[in-house]
Design a protein around this motif. Structure first.
Motif, PDB file in Angstrom:
ATOM      1  N   THR A   1      -9.913  10.700  10.533  1.00  0.00           N
ATOM      2  CA  THR A   1      -9.119  10.146   9.429  1.00  0.00           C
ATOM      3  C   THR A   1      -8.253   9.450  10.119  1.00  0.00           C
ATOM      4  N   LYS A   2      -7.597   9.796  11.573  1.00  0.00           N
ATOM      5  CA  LYS A   2      -6.607   8.848  12.221  1.00  0.00           C
ATOM      6  C   LYS A   2      -6.719   7.073  11.864  1.00  0.00           C
ATOM      7  N   ARG A   3      -8.447   6.838  12.847  1.00  0.00           N
ATOM      8  CA  ARG A   3      -9.023   6.049  12.592  1.00  0.00           C
ATOM      9  C   ARG A   3      -9.372   4.835  11.131  1.00  0.00           C
ATOM     10  N   LEU A   4     -10.013   6.077  10.824  1.00  0.00           N
ATOM     11  CA  LEU A   4     -10.533   5.342   9.178  1.00  0.00           C
ATOM     12  C   LEU A   4      -9.453   5.385   8.213  1.00  0.00           C
ATOM     13  N   TYR A   5      -7.693   5.691   8.443  1.00  0.00           N
ATOM     14  CA  TYR A   5      -6.624   5.064   7.878  1.00  0.00           C
ATOM     15  C   TYR A   5      -6.021   3.516   8.147  1.00  0.00           C
ATOM     16  N   MET A   6      -6.110   3.880   9.477  1.00  0.00           N
ATOM     17  CA  MET A   6      -5.672   2.441  10.279  1.00  0.00           C
ATOM     18  C   MET A   6      -6.492   1.621  10.199  1.00  0.00           C
ATOM     19  N   VAL A   7      -8.308   1.506  10.002  1.00  0.00           N
ATOM     20  CA  VAL A   7      -9.028   0.526   9.975  1.00  0.00           C
ATOM     21  C   VAL A   7      -9.023   0.141   8.496  1.00  0.00           C
ATOM     22  N   SER A   8      -8.415   0.708   7.079  1.00  0.00           N
ATOM     23  CA  SER A   8      -8.296   0.329   6.194  1.00  0.00           C
ATOM     24  C   SER A   8      -7.013  -0.411   5.920  1.00  0.00           C
TER      25      SER A   8
ATOM     26  N   ARG B   1     -10.321 -11.306  -2.426  1.00  0.00           N
ATOM     27  CA  ARG B   1      -9.808  -9.969  -2.676  1.00  0.00           C
ATOM     28  C   ARG B   1     -10.287  -9.371  -2.489  1.00  0.00           C
ATOM     29  N   ILE B   2     -11.972  -9.174  -2.763  1.00  0.00           N
ATOM     30  CA  ILE B   2     -12.799  -8.117  -2.169  1.00  0.00           C
ATOM     31  C   ILE B   2     -12.812  -7.517  -0.833  1.00  0.00           C
ATOM     32  N   LEU B   3     -12.218  -8.525  -0.183  1.00  0.00           N
ATOM     33  CA  LEU B   3     -11.933  -8.176   0.767  1.00  0.00           C
ATOM     34  C   LEU B   3     -10.727  -6.583   1.313  1.00  0.00           C
ATOM     35  N   GLN B   4      -9.705  -7.247   0.283  1.00  0.00           N
ATOM     36  CA  GLN B   4      -8.562  -6.365   0.451  1.00  0.00           C
ATOM     37  C   GLN B   4      -9.168  -5.342  -0.019  1.00  0.00           C
ATOM     38  N   GLY B   5      -9.955  -5.147  -1.211  1.00  0.00           N
ATOM     39  CA  GLY B   5     -10.380  -3.440  -1.906  1.00  0.00           C
ATOM     40  C   GLY B   5     -10.603  -3.071  -1.736  1.00  0.00           C
ATOM     41  N   LEU B   6     -11.773  -3.873  -0.296  1.00  0.00           N
ATOM     42  CA  LEU B   6     -12.369  -2.351   0.392  1.00  0.00           C
ATOM     43  C   LEU B   6     -11.621  -2.056   1.322  1.00  0.00           C
ATOM     44  N   GLY B   7     -10.724  -2.636   1.820  1.00  0.00           N
ATOM     45  CA  GLY B   7      -9.504  -1.600   3.144  1.00  0.00           C
ATOM     46  C   GLY B   7      -8.174  -0.630   1.626  1.00  0.00           C
TER      47      GLY B   7
ATOM     48  N   PHE C   1      -6.733  -4.607   4.537  1.00  0.00           N
ATOM     49  CA  PHE C   1      -6.083  -4.602   3.918  1.00  0.00           C
ATOM     50  C   PHE C   1      -5.351  -5.842   4.417  1.00  0.00           C
ATOM     51  N   VAL C   2      -4.807  -6.013   6.210  1.00  0.00           N
ATOM     52  CA  VAL C   2      -3.814  -6.901   5.790  1.00  0.00           C
ATOM     53  C   VAL C   2      -4.783  -8.083   6.046  1.00  0.00           C
ATOM     54  N   ILE C   3      -5.658  -8.284   6.589  1.00  0.00           N
ATOM     55  CA  ILE C   3      -6.721  -9.071   6.564  1.00  0.00           C
ATOM     56  C   ILE C   3      -7.033  -9.721   5.422  1.00  0.00           C
ATOM     57  N   GLY C   4      -7.310  -9.419   4.678  1.00  0.00           N
ATOM     58  CA  GLY C   4      -7.645  -9.684   3.257  1.00  0.00           C
ATOM     59  C   GLY C   4      -6.412 -10.493   2.609  1.00  0.00           C
TER      60      GLY C   4
ATOM     61  N   VAL D   1       1.493  -8.408   4.891  1.00  0.00           N
ATOM     62  CA  VAL D   1       1.001  -8.784   6.084  1.00  0.00           C
ATOM     63  C   VAL D   1       2.362  -7.685   7.075  1.00  0.00           C
ATOM     64  N   PRO D   2       3.170  -8.052   6.769  1.00  0.00           N
ATOM     65  CA  PRO D   2       4.358  -7.027   7.294  1.00  0.00           C
ATOM     66  C   PRO D   2       4.940  -6.092   7.394  1.00  0.00           C
ATOM     67  N   ILE D   3       4.422  -5.359   5.854  1.00  0.00           N
ATOM     68  CA  ILE D   3       4.352  -3.863   5.781  1.00  0.00           C
ATOM     69  C   ILE D   3       3.233  -3.756   5.830  1.00  0.00           C
ATOM     70  N   GLY D   4       2.186  -3.705   6.516  1.00  0.00           N
ATOM     71  CA  GLY D   4       0.912  -3.325   6.314  1.00  0.00           C
ATOM     72  C   GLY D   4       0.919  -3.192   8.465  1.00  0.00           C
ATOM     73  N   ALA D   5       1.453  -4.274   9.224  1.00  0.00           N
ATOM     74  CA  ALA D   5       1.649  -4.236  11.152  1.00  0.00           C
ATOM     75  C   ALA D   5       3.219  -3.268  10.713  1.00  0.00           C
ATOM     76  N   VAL D   6       3.801  -2.892  10.237  1.00  0.00           N
ATOM     77  CA  VAL D   6       5.049  -1.818  10.224  1.00  0.00           C
ATOM     78  C   VAL D   6       4.111  -0.390  10.233  1.00  0.00           C
ATOM     79  N   ALA D   7       3.054  -0.820   9.337  1.00  0.00           N
ATOM     80  CA  ALA D   7       2.025   1.003   8.908  1.00  0.00           C
ATOM     81  C   ALA D   7       1.255   1.165   9.956  1.00  0.00           C
TER      82      ALA D   7
END
Length: 490
Positions: free
Chosen positions: A62-69, A93-99, A73-76, A159-165
């Motif tokens: 779950t941890k790996r999946l959460y970080m990958v998602s 946006r589709i890439l964003q949605g996949l995450g 999302f951040v890359i998208g 991007v900054p929110i995702g980096a912190v997360a």
């Protein structure tokens, strides 16, 4: 804290884009029927990854999946902020949605495992905060960024929110070891996801061009329909023990009725909410920030009834609660279908939005709970996954359908939502005040007529809703599942 950060990003991004649609049509010189895919593509991508999340969580941890998602999302988000055309923005946006589609289910699993079964209620109340605030804060934040900074920052801010997360997730979340997972229905995924996208694109393009006989429309529509039919045949095969969507569950009246209600409600509601910011910005001349503020009553209404709806469902039965909720939503949308003019009272429109929010809070979760009421324990996860996919797909269909209907209504009145707002003005140009005064009535009438389509879909939703269980769930039954469980498991 880590999970809430991820939830805030994914939930805000569903609502933040609507107030930017007008600016996107102007910047990319693209018609509304094309730009609406910025919202539709995102929700379709969400629906695609929902069934994969449970398998991937077990297979990779779950941890790996959460970080990958979050990483996806951040890359998208970063790429969407750099988009150079409408097509590139839709792709990112589709890439964003996949995450984004994996963030909430994975986050809920992490919280449930960390808190233990005795504190799941407290966990849900914490995660519920961004769910309740998203419909309020998203349009306001998006409007401010669009007006005072740039529409690109509605994506860059992730991007900054995702980096912190990501940093916090790496340091705080406990590592979990992958374990054997159920076989993923790859064939079902390959058939359903492209099939739905092609079918929806073909129908939307045919309606937009008012020509369903075009070669490109026929190829995509027929191809999509064949893929969807292929998925249905594949899912119903006896040898398929773990289908992507367990269609056999729809033999249960409660599941079939809940699905029908959810499809019609989501189509109407999400479509209606897509075009309202456009009315405020084009007909009333409001800024994106003001339009976001004017959408807030809907979020406040939902905030009032979401917790109440759950308690009433337990006491009275979901069928009764959903009928009341649908009645409230119909009353709210009827206000727009009958009162939307160039000088409608903002207090009256805000009141209609508040009533819509009240109804939404008493419709969506009780409808899902109704489907679970007669299921056995091992059927709940499959039904929860299926209903969430149905909700996302129906929302995508609704936004595409209502956007195309609005574009058609405007075109029939000699107007255009692509770039410029009137056929008399060049694409991307501001409409002169004297021309705007001449076309305001036509524009308002186009929006009002479009809301009648939403109202019709909502009225049809009463038919399956009448078949929902109207008795409260039986406690301590071997076959019944407590109504809180499906929401927690998802």
């Amino acid at each position: 804290m880590v999970v809430v950060l991820g939830a805030i990003m994914s939930i805000l991004d569903v609502t933040v884009v609507n107030v930017a649609l007008k600016h996107l049509t102007e910047d990319f010189n693209a018609p509304l029927a094309t730009i609406q895919w910025v919202a539709t593509g995102y929700t379709l991508a969400l629906a695609t990854v929902i069934p994969v999340t449970g398998w991937a969580s077990a297979r990779f941890g779950t941890k790996r999946l959460y970080m990958v998602s979050i990483g996806l999302f951040v890359i998208g988000s970063a790429l969407a902020g750099m988009a150079w055309s409408a097509e590139s923005l839709i792709a990112f946006r589709i890439l964003q949605g996949l995450g984004g589609g994996m963030i909430m289910p994975a986050g809920m699993t992490i919280l449930t495992q960390a808190a233990g079964p005795q504190r799941v209620g407290q966990v849900m109340s914490v995660v519920g905060i961004p769910m309740l605030l998203g419909p309020i804060a998203g349009p306001i934040l998006g409007g401010w960024l669009v007006d005072d900074v740039s529409w690109r920052w509605i994506f860059y801010i992730n991007v900054p929110i995702g980096a912190v997360a990501l940093v916090l997730a790496a340091r705080i979340l406990k590592r979990d070891e992958p374990r054997p997972a159920e076989r993923l229905d790859f064939l079902g995924l390959v058939l359903l996801s492209p099939g739905l996208a092609a079918l929806l694109y073909g129908l939307a393009t045919g309606a937009e061009k008012q020509d369903f006989g075009r070669t490109d429309v026929l190829i995509t529509t027929i191809g999509g329909a064949l893929l969807v039919l292929g998925f249905i045949a594949h899912a119903l095969r006896r040898s398929n023990t773990n289908p992507l969507i367990d269609l056999r569950l729809f033999r249960r009246r409660s599941v079939a009725a809940a699905s029908g209600t959810l499809v019609l409600f989501a189509c109407a509601f999400f479509g209606a909410m897509l075009i309202l910011p456009l009315y405020y910005q084009t007909v009333r001349g409001e800024s994106a920030f003001a339009a976001g503020l004017l959408l807030a009553p809907q979020g406040f209404g939902a905030m009032v009834t979401m917790p109440i709806g759950g308690r009433l469902t337990d006491r009275l039965g979901p069928g009764k609660v959903v009928l009341v909720g649908l009645t409230l939503v119909v009353a709210g949308v009827a206000g727009f279908a009958t009162q939307l003019t160039p000088d409608s009272s903002y207090w009256a429109l805000g009141g209609a939005l508040f009533v819509m929010g009240l109804g939404m809070g008493m419709t969506m979760m009780p409808t899902m709970s109704a489907a679970m009421q007669t299921l056995q324990h091992d059927e709940v996860p499959r039904a929860s996954t299926s209903l969430n996919i149905i909700q996302q797909v129906a929302g995508s269909i609704g936004t595409a359908f209502i956007a195309v209907m609005l574009a058609t209504q405007l075109r029939d009145r000699g107007l255009d939502m692509g770039g410029g707002l009137g056929a008399e003005a060049p694409a991307g140009a501001q409409v002169p005040p004297n021309i705007m005064a001449q076309i305001m009535d036509k524009m308002a009438d186009a929006f009002q007529t479009t809301y009648w389509w939403s109202l019709g879909l909502l009225v049809l939703a009463f038919l399956p809703a009448l078949l929902l269980p109207r008795k409260k769930p039986v406690a301590d039954s071997d076959d019944a599942v407590p109504l809180e469980k499906p929401m927690v498991m998802h």
